[in-house]
Design a protein around this motif. Sequence first.
Motif, PDB file in Angstrom:
ATOM      1  N   PHE A   1      -8.220   1.257   6.525  1.00 55.22           N
ATOM      2  CA  PHE A   1      -9.087   0.425   5.585  1.00 55.22           C
ATOM      3  C   PHE A   1      -9.268  -0.903   6.048  1.00 55.22           C
TER       4      PHE A   1
ATOM      5  N   PHE B   1     -15.738  -0.174  -0.167  1.00 54.36           N
ATOM      6  CA  PHE B   1     -14.980  -0.407  -1.222  1.00 54.36           C
ATOM      7  C   PHE B   1     -14.833  -1.989  -1.280  1.00 54.36           C
TER       8      PHE B   1
ATOM      9  N   PHE C   1     -16.369   1.410  -5.509  1.00 52.77           N
ATOM     10  CA  PHE C   1     -16.236   2.524  -4.194  1.00 52.77           C
ATOM     11  C   PHE C   1     -17.416   3.410  -4.298  1.00 52.77           C
TER      12      PHE C   1
ATOM     13  N   GLN D   1     -12.239   8.522   5.139  1.00 53.08           N
ATOM     14  CA  GLN D   1     -11.083   9.946   4.586  1.00 53.08           C
ATOM     15  C   GLN D   1     -11.725  10.906   5.101  1.00 53.08           C
TER      16      GLN D   1
ATOM     17  N   VAL E   1      -8.784   4.545  -1.060  1.00 52.11           N
ATOM     18  CA  VAL E   1      -8.155   3.458  -1.463  1.00 52.11           C
ATOM     19  C   VAL E   1      -7.694   3.380  -2.773  1.00 52.11           C
TER      20      VAL E   1
ATOM     21  N   GLY F   1     -13.609   2.218   4.769  1.00 49.94           N
ATOM     22  CA  GLY F   1     -12.476   3.025   4.839  1.00 49.94           C
ATOM     23  C   GLY F   1     -12.896   4.284   5.033  1.00 49.94           C
TER      24      GLY F   1
ATOM     25  N   ARG G   1      -4.020   1.691  -3.236  1.00 54.44           N
ATOM     26  CA  ARG G   1      -3.926   0.419  -3.958  1.00 54.44           C
ATOM     27  C   ARG G   1      -3.196   0.541  -5.552  1.00 54.44           C
TER      28      ARG G   1
ATOM     29  N   PRO H   1       0.723  -1.244   0.122  1.00 57.64           N
ATOM     30  CA  PRO H   1       0.156  -0.112  -0.004  1.00 57.64           C
ATOM     31  C   PRO H   1       0.813   1.285   0.015  1.00 57.64           C
TER      32      PRO H   1
ATOM     33  N   ALA I   1      -1.976   7.458   1.431  1.00 57.37           N
ATOM     34  CA  ALA I   1      -3.306   7.873   0.869  1.00 57.37           C
ATOM     35  C   ALA I   1      -3.471   9.360   0.921  1.00 57.37           C
TER      36      ALA I   1
END
Length: 272
Positions: free
Chosen positions: A242, A270, A209, A249, A199, A247, A203, A166, A169
């Motif tokens: 996540f 997601f 999503f 934000q 995400v 997740g 990723r 990952p 973010a």
Amino acid sequence: MLTKTPHLFDEATAVTAGDSRWQGRTSPDYWAFVGPFGGCTAATILRALMQHPQRAGDPLALTVNYCAPVAEGVFDLDVRLVKANRSSQHWSVEMTQGAGDVATLATAVFAERRPSWSHQPAAFPGATPFEQLRPYPKLAMTWANQYDFRFAEGEPKLGGGAAKEPSSAYSRLWIADRMPRKVDALSLMSMSDAFFGRVFHARHELVPFGTVSLTTYFHVDAADLDAEDITRLLAVADARIFHKSYGDQHGELWSPSGRLLATTTQIAYFKA
């Protein structure tokens, strides 16, 4: 120069006044994966509240719960003033379609802002000037193409397959309407949801999503925004976790002069 013709954003968020029930229509210009862009939906709800004859003050907070995908076409907004006092109002709004199924449920607080002691502990993040950054390429989702995204940090790296590990973010970027439009409470609301899903950044790929619940807090009123007189915002966004298909934000929206205009947080679904 600002456009003199009706802006696509104003057309997309237009509502028709009723008694307690108002009506709007989805716009193909602000479409996402399986429905309209959530920020546009939230701004439409906010527009109905701001145009309501009983509304007093400016938006202080708006929470939108996206209960089900909004289908293409018309929708109704059932607007209700829940409680009011000398300085604030509390509202609820239900968006329904077809047989009356609820697609979106929102609550809002409006307040009369009065002169007081002011202090902004948050530090302006700063960034390379808007004009010195390249626009982010257009995407298949029409809503994203209505905005000019210019990343100073944390541009999503899409198209190369999922990352083995990952990535961060975090993003720092400028956001502006592609066809310039002066920032007001409505566009501030919409832009608070204009961050790409965190995400995607983590990723390096687009995955199914959708926002489940979004809350935006406004730290300025209409007079403050008029004084700023801006068409772009500096935005930062990040995520903390996540886990098991959901997740968070959170983000901040700043004026180029360094004023914190709004903060936002959301929980999103997601599939990955």
